[in-house]
Design a protein around this motif. Structure first.
Motif, PDB file in Angstrom:
ATOM      1  N   LYS A  23      39.339  55.404  50.941  1.00 13.49           N
ATOM      2  CA  LYS A  23      39.185  55.002  49.551  1.00 13.49           C
ATOM      3  C   LYS A  23      37.988  55.718  48.943  1.00 13.49           C
ATOM      4  O   LYS A  23      37.042  56.087  49.631  1.00 13.49           O
ATOM      5  N   PHE A  24      38.073  55.933  47.646  1.00 10.66           N
ATOM      6  CA  PHE A  24      37.047  56.682  46.923  1.00 10.66           C
ATOM      7  C   PHE A  24      35.728  55.922  46.920  1.00 10.66           C
ATOM      8  O   PHE A  24      35.685  54.705  46.757  1.00 10.66           O
ATOM      9  N   SER A  25      34.622  56.679  47.076  1.00 12.80           N
ATOM     10  CA  SER A  25      33.294  56.071  47.065  1.00 12.80           C
ATOM     11  C   SER A  25      32.417  56.648  45.962  1.00 12.80           C
ATOM     12  O   SER A  25      31.859  55.903  45.155  1.00 12.80           O
ATOM     13  N   GLU A  26      32.286  57.992  45.894  1.00 12.88           N
ATOM     14  CA  GLU A  26      31.294  58.573  44.991  1.00 12.88           C
ATOM     15  C   GLU A  26      31.632  60.031  44.693  1.00 12.88           C
ATOM     16  O   GLU A  26      32.094  60.765  45.564  1.00 12.88           O
ATOM     17  N   TRP A  27      31.384  60.458  43.447  1.00 12.50           N
ATOM     18  CA  TRP A  27      31.534  61.861  43.061  1.00 12.50           C
ATOM     19  C   TRP A  27      30.289  62.285  42.309  1.00 12.50           C
ATOM     20  O   TRP A  27      30.055  61.858  41.169  1.00 12.50           O
ATOM     21  N   THR A  28      29.480  63.120  42.928  1.00 17.12           N
ATOM     22  CA  THR A  28      28.358  63.759  42.263  1.00 17.12           C
ATOM     23  C   THR A  28      28.790  65.178  41.956  1.00 17.12           C
ATOM     24  O   THR A  28      28.887  66.015  42.858  1.00 17.12           O
ATOM     25  N   HIS A  29      29.096  65.450  40.715  1.00 19.22           N
ATOM     26  CA  HIS A  29      29.713  66.724  40.346  1.00 19.22           C
ATOM     27  C   HIS A  29      28.863  67.907  40.802  1.00 19.22           C
ATOM     28  O   HIS A  29      27.641  67.903  40.715  1.00 19.22           O
ATOM     29  N   ASN A  30      29.582  68.908  41.308  1.00 19.86           N
ATOM     30  CA  ASN A  30      28.973  70.148  41.811  1.00 19.86           C
ATOM     31  C   ASN A  30      28.053  69.914  43.008  1.00 19.86           C
ATOM     32  O   ASN A  30      27.268  70.797  43.362  1.00 19.86           O
ATOM     33  N   SER A  31      28.186  68.757  43.633  1.00 15.50           N
ATOM     34  CA  SER A  31      27.370  68.462  44.813  1.00 15.50           C
ATOM     35  C   SER A  31      28.230  67.912  45.946  1.00 15.50           C
ATOM     36  O   SER A  31      28.350  68.532  46.993  1.00 15.50           O
ATOM     37  N   ARG A  32      28.854  66.750  45.726  1.00 17.14           N
ATOM     38  CA  ARG A  32      29.643  66.165  46.814  1.00 17.14           C
ATOM     39  C   ARG A  32      30.584  65.082  46.307  1.00 17.14           C
ATOM     40  O   ARG A  32      30.371  64.479  45.252  1.00 17.14           O
ATOM     41  N   ILE A  33      31.621  64.847  47.097  1.00 16.23           N
ATOM     42  CA  ILE A  33      32.537  63.724  46.898  1.00 16.23           C
ATOM     43  C   ILE A  33      32.603  62.961  48.214  1.00 16.23           C
ATOM     44  O   ILE A  33      32.835  63.546  49.279  1.00 16.23           O
ATOM     45  N   LYS A  34      32.402  61.649  48.138  1.00 18.28           N
ATOM     46  CA  LYS A  34      32.431  60.813  49.326  1.00 18.28           C
ATOM     47  C   LYS A  34      33.659  59.906  49.307  1.00 18.28           C
ATOM     48  O   LYS A  34      33.965  59.284  48.278  1.00 18.28           O
ATOM     49  N   ILE A  35      34.341  59.854  50.427  1.00 16.66           N
ATOM     50  CA  ILE A  35      35.403  58.879  50.614  1.00 16.66           C
ATOM     51  C   ILE A  35      35.127  58.141  51.916  1.00 16.66           C
ATOM     52  O   ILE A  35      34.519  58.691  52.841  1.00 16.66           O
ATOM     53  N   VAL A  36      35.540  56.885  51.994  1.00 12.37           N
ATOM     54  CA  VAL A  36      35.256  56.063  53.174  1.00 12.37           C
ATOM     55  C   VAL A  36      36.556  55.465  53.709  1.00 12.37           C
ATOM     56  O   VAL A  36      37.558  55.354  52.995  1.00 12.37           O
ATOM     57  N   ARG A  37      36.535  55.111  54.969  1.00 12.16           N
ATOM     58  CA  ARG A  37      37.735  54.589  55.624  1.00 12.16           C
ATOM     59  C   ARG A  37      38.250  53.345  54.908  1.00 12.16           C
ATOM     60  O   ARG A  37      37.480  52.454  54.541  1.00 12.16           O
ATOM     61  N   ASN A  38      39.558  53.282  54.695  1.00 14.03           N
ATOM     62  CA  ASN A  38      40.216  52.135  54.090  1.00 14.03           C
ATOM     63  C   ASN A  38      40.666  51.196  55.206  1.00 14.03           C
ATOM     64  O   ASN A  38      41.657  51.456  55.888  1.00 14.03           O
ATOM     65  N   ALA A  39      39.931  50.118  55.392  1.00 16.79           N
ATOM     66  CA  ALA A  39      40.211  49.193  56.499  1.00 16.79           C
ATOM     67  C   ALA A  39      41.566  48.515  56.356  1.00 16.79           C
ATOM     68  O   ALA A  39      42.127  48.022  57.348  1.00 16.79           O
ATOM     69  N   ASP A  40      42.119  48.484  55.136  1.00 16.25           N
ATOM     70  CA  ASP A  40      43.398  47.801  54.908  1.00 16.25           C
ATOM     71  C   ASP A  40      44.604  48.714  55.128  1.00 16.25           C
ATOM     72  O   ASP A  40      45.745  48.243  55.086  1.00 16.25           O
ATOM     73  N   TYR A  41      44.364  49.999  55.334  1.00 15.20           N
ATOM     74  CA  TYR A  41      45.473  50.941  55.540  1.00 15.20           C
ATOM     75  C   TYR A  41      46.138  50.670  56.884  1.00 15.20           C
ATOM     76  O   TYR A  41      45.476  50.533  57.910  1.00 15.20           O
ATOM     77  N   ASP A  42      47.479  50.641  56.890  1.00 13.55           N
ATOM     78  CA  ASP A  42      48.214  50.342  58.125  1.00 13.55           C
ATOM     79  C   ASP A  42      49.374  51.317  58.323  1.00 13.55           C
ATOM     80  O   ASP A  42      50.430  50.954  58.828  1.00 13.55           O
ATOM     81  N   GLY A  43      49.165  52.566  57.913  1.00 17.78           N
ATOM     82  CA  GLY A  43      50.193  53.577  58.089  1.00 17.78           C
ATOM     83  C   GLY A  43      49.936  54.448  59.299  1.00 17.78           C
ATOM     84  O   GLY A  43      49.063  54.149  60.134  1.00 17.78           O
TER      85      GLY A  43
END
Length: 543
Positions: free
Chosen positions: A213-233
């Motif tokens: 799931k999406f966490s943070e977007w600092t433009h021209n620096s970084r994009i953070k995503i973190v594990r989705n604990a509810d995902y079951d695929g």
């Protein structure tokens, strides 16, 4: 081209990873509180983080981690059900009944239903919404109606029938045997209802249903995503998150891997290609890939339009390019000379097509073709070559420019764009001034993806990856025949027929197929690559 996913850029197509900005943390800086966070070299996405607006490989890699479609692809490109419980076709592939698994939710807690797919697909297909992925829906009934001027942006595809919350029936306007294979591509991902309230705001903070799931977007620096604990695929995350670090310099990204400040990088500076496999500071990867690199032409180009003169000039330019020497001397054997418009790893590939000589180096033939074109209209002006300067392509772009100067005796100007974002925005807006670097990484493992999505009339005019706006009714007919074929073997015959039209017209000039080339820190574990040459990020862990 996804790339777009592009080559289209790698483009890849769609959608290969490239570079990012140094000094944003990484392997050395990881702490116990951060857990298993994998840092990946990337670039600032050209397109928003919305599934239907992504022909950009950098955005595509992120979106694929944030969303789950009806199906996904395994390492070899085989489909497996994800949100779909079943997908059933009628006898001639003109109707598909899709049953969804229950219990799937977006990360905002709302349910994923048949409407989540039907409304999202209609939004992307609707010309008023100006989505780059529109052409992927061109075989669904009602698509043509959504291409009319003035159509309401909320108008829906008439071929989508929501029978109940978990059943979607898709009525096609023509047979499309490849349709089930397409459904893992990001343009077919579902969207939550919150998207429609504020599409621009949503693009800055997307809400998906995937393994992260999406966490943070600092433009021209970084994009953070973190594990989705509810995902079951089937694509469960084995790490705690991924940080995509944005670089404008591949050399800086490569240095960060060597120093332990970046975990993995899939685009190397040309200066490293001859030595990276011997570099003890990194773990290297070099294996056959599915990405395709080409030179392309804008719809409006000096003396190189879609007429007889333009055809002769494109053939002359193609024959003037010494691919073999460039691969050996500049790419250090990390690519294979192209013989068609797809890739050797894709069913339907051929090295024996009619007109294949048009993409072979032959300086004398190139001069003769150029002279023949001059008899129609004498050449004047400068041939420009556009490319993004933050991609590791300058050396071979310059080599091609020298090939053309020396063989054709014309003035050639190399025109670098400062960033990939500016370059691809100019491409999408038809603002590039000359021949340009392009390519494609497959969205799904089918010849259809390389051909229909890049050269069909339905993918032109901003509705897909056909950024050259090439249109050939004979090619389109061959693609329609392939879609109606009853077997892969029969379809491949029509795909190859279509490729022979392309080899004559050369709306793009095939150069080579690129290997899957990457480096990582030595301690990275479970690194493997998918059919798109992308690292399978959810599987990667650290020591």
């Amino acid at each position: 081209m996804s790339g777009t996913k592009r080559i289209i850029t790698l483009v890849a197509a769609v959608c290969a990873l490239t570079m990012g900005l140094a000094g944003c943390g990484g392997s050395k800086g990881s702490t116990a509180e951060e857990g298993q966070i994998i840092t990946v070299g990337s670039k600032e996405p050209t397109n928003p983080l919305t599934p239907g607006q992504t022909l950009d490989g950098n955005a595509g890699q992120i979106i694929n981690m944030l969303y789950s479609g009806l199906v996904s692809y395994d390492t070899d490109g085989n489909t497996r059900n994800e949100v779909a419980k079943s997908i059933e076709a009628n006898g001639d592939s003109t109707e598909f009944t899709i049953t969804l698994n229950q219990g799937w939710k977006f990360t905002d807690g709302t349910p994923v239903t048949a409407k989540s797919f039907s409304r999202a697909w209609s939004y992307v297909a609707n010309v008023t919404n100006a989505q780059l992925g529109a052409s992927f829906f061109s075989t669904i009934a009602g698509y043509d109606d959504l291409q009319k001027d003035g159509v309401d942006g909320d108008a829906q595809l008439s071929g989508l029938e929501v029978k109940d919350d978990y059943t979607l029936i898709v009525h096609m306007s023509q047979p499309d045997s490849v349709f089930p294979l397409k459904l893992g591509y990001c343009a077919f991902y579902p969207l939550p209802e919150s998207f429609y309230d504020d599409p621009d705001g949503y693009a800055e903070h997307p809400v998906g249903n995937g393994p992260y799931k999406f966490s943070e977007w600092t433009h021209n620096s970084r994009i953070k995503i973190v594990r989705n604990a509810d995902y079951d695929g089937p694509r469960k995350a084995k790490n705690d998150g991924i940080t995509f670090k944005m670089y404008t310099d591949t050399a800086a990204a490569y240095s960060d891997v060597q120093s332990g400040n970046l975990d993995i990088l899939t685009s190397l500076p040309s200066t490293a290609l001859g030595s990276f496999q011997k570099n003890k500071l990194v773990k290297s990867y070099n294996q056959p890939g599915s990405s395709f690199v080409a030179m392309m032409f804008p719809p409006k180009s000096n003396h190189i339009t879609y007429d007889e003169e333009g055809r002769l000039r494109r053939q002359a330019i193609s024959k003037a390019i010494d691919r073999e020497t460039i691969i050996e001397k500049i790419l250090h054997g990390t690519a294979t000379e192209a013989t068609d418009f797809i890739a050797p790893t894709i069913s339907g590939y051929s090295k024996d097509l009619k007109n294949v000589s048009n993409i072979r180096f032959d300086a004398d033939a190139a001069k003769a073709l150029w002279a023949e074109a001059d008899q129609i209209s004498p050449w004047s002006g400068v041939l420009e070559i556009d490319y993004p300067s933050d991609a590791p392509v300058k050396d071979w772009i310059e080599a091609i420019a020298n090939n053309l100067r020396n063989t054709l005796g014309i003035e050639v100007k190399v025109n670098p764009y400062p960033t990939s974002k500016e370059y691809y925005t100019a491409m999408d807006n038809r603002q590039l001034g000359g021949m340009y670097r392009g390519g494609w990484a497959p969205d799904y493992p089918s010849a259809e993806n390389y051909l229909v999505q890049l050269y069909s009339s339905s993918a032109a005019d901003g509705k897909g990856g056909n950024s050259s706006d090439y249109k050939n009714p004979d090619f389109d007919a061959a693609m329609s025949a392939a879609a109606a074929a009853s077997s892969v073997e029969e379809a491949n015959k029509y795909y190859q027929e279509g490729e022979e039209y392309l080899l004559e017209d050369l709306p793009s000039i095939p150069l080579w197929y690129t290997n899957t080339v990457a480096v990582s820190v030595p301690g990275l574990k479970n690194v493997d690559f998918d059919f798109q040459s992308n690292p399978i990020l959810n599987e990667i862990t650290k020591e």
